[in-house]
Design a protein around this motif. Sequence first.
Motif, PDB file in Angstrom:
ATOM      1  N   HIS A   1      -3.091  -7.605  -8.415  1.00 45.27           N
ATOM      2  CA  HIS A   1      -4.506  -7.306  -8.200  1.00 45.27           C
ATOM      3  C   HIS A   1      -4.689  -6.389  -6.992  1.00 45.27           C
ATOM      4  O   HIS A   1      -3.960  -6.492  -5.997  1.00 45.27           O
ATOM      5  CB  HIS A   1      -5.306  -8.596  -7.988  1.00 45.27           C
ATOM      6  N   THR A   2      -5.673  -5.518  -7.062  1.00 44.97           N
ATOM      7  CA  THR A   2      -6.002  -4.633  -5.936  1.00 44.97           C
ATOM      8  C   THR A   2      -7.247  -5.161  -5.220  1.00 44.97           C
ATOM      9  O   THR A   2      -8.151  -5.730  -5.844  1.00 44.97           O
ATOM     10  CB  THR A   2      -6.263  -3.197  -6.419  1.00 44.97           C
ATOM     11  N   PHE A   3      -7.260  -4.928  -3.906  1.00 46.41           N
ATOM     12  CA  PHE A   3      -8.365  -5.382  -3.062  1.00 46.41           C
ATOM     13  C   PHE A   3      -8.749  -4.244  -2.119  1.00 46.41           C
ATOM     14  O   PHE A   3      -7.886  -3.517  -1.628  1.00 46.41           O
ATOM     15  CB  PHE A   3      -7.963  -6.618  -2.244  1.00 46.41           C
ATOM     16  N   ARG A   4     -10.033  -4.137  -1.844  1.00 48.84           N
ATOM     17  CA  ARG A   4     -10.529  -3.073  -0.968  1.00 48.84           C
ATOM     18  C   ARG A   4     -10.634  -3.598   0.467  1.00 48.84           C
ATOM     19  O   ARG A   4     -11.184  -4.683   0.708  1.00 48.84           O
ATOM     20  CB  ARG A   4     -11.890  -2.585  -1.462  1.00 48.84           C
TER      21      ARG A   4
ATOM     22  N   ARG B   1      -2.597  -3.917  -2.561  1.00 52.76           N
ATOM     23  CA  ARG B   1      -2.262  -4.705  -3.754  1.00 52.76           C
ATOM     24  C   ARG B   1      -1.567  -5.987  -3.331  1.00 52.76           C
ATOM     25  O   ARG B   1      -0.642  -5.989  -2.515  1.00 52.76           O
ATOM     26  CB  ARG B   1      -1.357  -3.906  -4.690  1.00 52.76           C
TER      27      ARG B   1
ATOM     28  N   GLU C   1     -15.937 -11.023  -5.141  1.00 54.96           N
ATOM     29  CA  GLU C   1     -15.585  -9.605  -5.077  1.00 54.96           C
ATOM     30  C   GLU C   1     -14.206  -9.446  -4.421  1.00 54.96           C
ATOM     31  O   GLU C   1     -13.856 -10.174  -3.488  1.00 54.96           O
ATOM     32  CB  GLU C   1     -16.643  -8.848  -4.269  1.00 54.96           C
ATOM     33  N   ARG C   2     -13.431  -8.485  -4.882  1.00 58.47           N
ATOM     34  CA  ARG C   2     -12.065  -8.291  -4.380  1.00 58.47           C
ATOM     35  C   ARG C   2     -12.091  -7.413  -3.122  1.00 58.47           C
ATOM     36  O   ARG C   2     -11.773  -6.223  -3.142  1.00 58.47           O
ATOM     37  CB  ARG C   2     -11.181  -7.689  -5.462  1.00 58.47           C
ATOM     38  N   VAL C   3     -12.492  -8.045  -2.028  1.00 55.06           N
ATOM     39  CA  VAL C   3     -12.567  -7.364  -0.727  1.00 55.06           C
ATOM     40  C   VAL C   3     -11.815  -8.213   0.309  1.00 55.06           C
ATOM     41  O   VAL C   3     -11.724  -9.436   0.177  1.00 55.06           O
ATOM     42  CB  VAL C   3     -14.027  -7.157  -0.286  1.00 55.06           C
TER      43      VAL C   3
ATOM     44  N   HIS D   1       0.858  -1.193   0.000  1.00 54.44           N
ATOM     45  CA  HIS D   1       0.000   0.000   0.000  1.00 54.44           C
ATOM     46  C   HIS D   1       0.887   1.234   0.000  1.00 54.44           C
ATOM     47  O   HIS D   1       1.586   1.527   0.980  1.00 54.44           O
ATOM     48  CB  HIS D   1      -0.918   0.022   1.224  1.00 54.44           C
TER      49      HIS D   1
ATOM     50  N   ARG E   1      -9.800   1.703   1.905  1.00 54.26           N
ATOM     51  CA  ARG E   1      -8.610   1.927   1.080  1.00 54.26           C
ATOM     52  C   ARG E   1      -8.227   0.625   0.370  1.00 54.26           C
ATOM     53  O   ARG E   1      -8.656  -0.467   0.764  1.00 54.26           O
ATOM     54  CB  ARG E   1      -7.451   2.446   1.931  1.00 54.26           C
ATOM     55  N   ASN E   2      -7.367   0.760  -0.630  1.00 59.13           N
ATOM     56  CA  ASN E   2      -6.968  -0.395  -1.445  1.00 59.13           C
ATOM     57  C   ASN E   2      -5.583  -0.895  -1.061  1.00 59.13           C
ATOM     58  O   ASN E   2      -4.700  -0.110  -0.684  1.00 59.13           O
ATOM     59  CB  ASN E   2      -6.980  -0.037  -2.930  1.00 59.13           C
TER      60      ASN E   2
END
Length: 411
Positions: free
Chosen positions: A185-188, A181, A156-158, A117, A178-179
């Motif tokens: 891939h990015t995740f919340r 990585r 979902e990318r959480v 991050h 916030r995201n």
Amino acid sequence: MTAQLKRFLASVLIAFRAVRRNKLRASLTILGITIGIAAVVTVTSLATGARERVQGQISGLGSNALLVFSRSTRTSGLRNAAEGSRLSELDVQALVREATSIRWAAPFLRSNGQVVHEGQNVTSSLIGTRLAYFSIRNWNIAEGELWSATAENIAERVVVIGKDTAATLFGATDPIGRNIRIGRHTFRVLGVLEEKGSSPFGNSQDEIVLMPSTTMRSFLLSTRPYETHAIMLSATGEGTTARAKAQTEAILRQRHRIREGEEDDFRVRSQNEFQAMQDTIYGALSALLISIAAVSLVVGGIGVMNIMLVSVTERTREIGIRMAIGAREADILTQFLMEALVLSTVGGLVGTTVGYGAILGFATALDWPMKLDPVALAIALGISTTIGLVFGFFPAQRAARMDPVQALGRE
């Protein structure tokens, strides 16, 4: 009775005077006992603290938890590990549906990866699971919220993250929304977990990133559809754990088409089994360390005996004079036994003090719930007293059996 008491107290007084007269010799004699007792007290407290810590970690697995691991099977006498895990999320669904003694079940996918991050990064454990996992582990969210069932269904990318991971990546900044990585891939970030500490397997549970198993399988792991590395279960109650384990084994054997006599491709472990294994390991380790400490006590006891023999030889004329003016063999025996007892008891008290200091030091350094067990303290002091009596008896007996005439004639 009064005359016997006076004789005994006189022997005690003479013993203290003799010890005080030879301070350096007495100190060196006490040193061996001190080291042995300090070692016994410290090792006992270390073992007790370690056991309590592991019990807390095993309890942290969750309420009435069971773990199902995949294991390799034998093919023509050889182990076949290449086929991967045969456990699947379909097994999880079947266990919840068919086993009357299972309350919750959740898949468990695990990997390690670098989480990034804005220039900050940390290597964390990555876990893919379902919402039931948090109920099984009694794991609550400290900040934010968990993902939804819909997020599981659509991959979902959480994620939710551990306390240490959040502190390393975000510092004092609020991580919610916030995201991060992982790989490309990015995740919340939806939430931060409450602090858990170390697991029974030694890894930190606060340097962790959890996400839906569907998300992990879609973006981070290449597995067969529905495959899971392990399954976490929770029995309906403490009294139903054994029945839940039996039902799990029966259902999985049926689903995996394992015939009678064939080896299972999975293993089910309960909290009690983990505890029994840990108790066996720590019991053996404690016995080994205490045996080593006992050697120090024996060496210290031999030191007491040697010093007492020297003391008897040096004070032969004194012994003869005491016998000539009416001292009995029992008086001489008591006098020298008391000297040995004083040496060993003082060594035991000093050793206990040193051991207590070592316990405080280890407790601070290791962050273990260590304390001086009153039973261990009583045993340690009892051992030091026994050493004085056992190793002091031969020199005392030798002094008591001297011929007064020969003793008086000795220069």
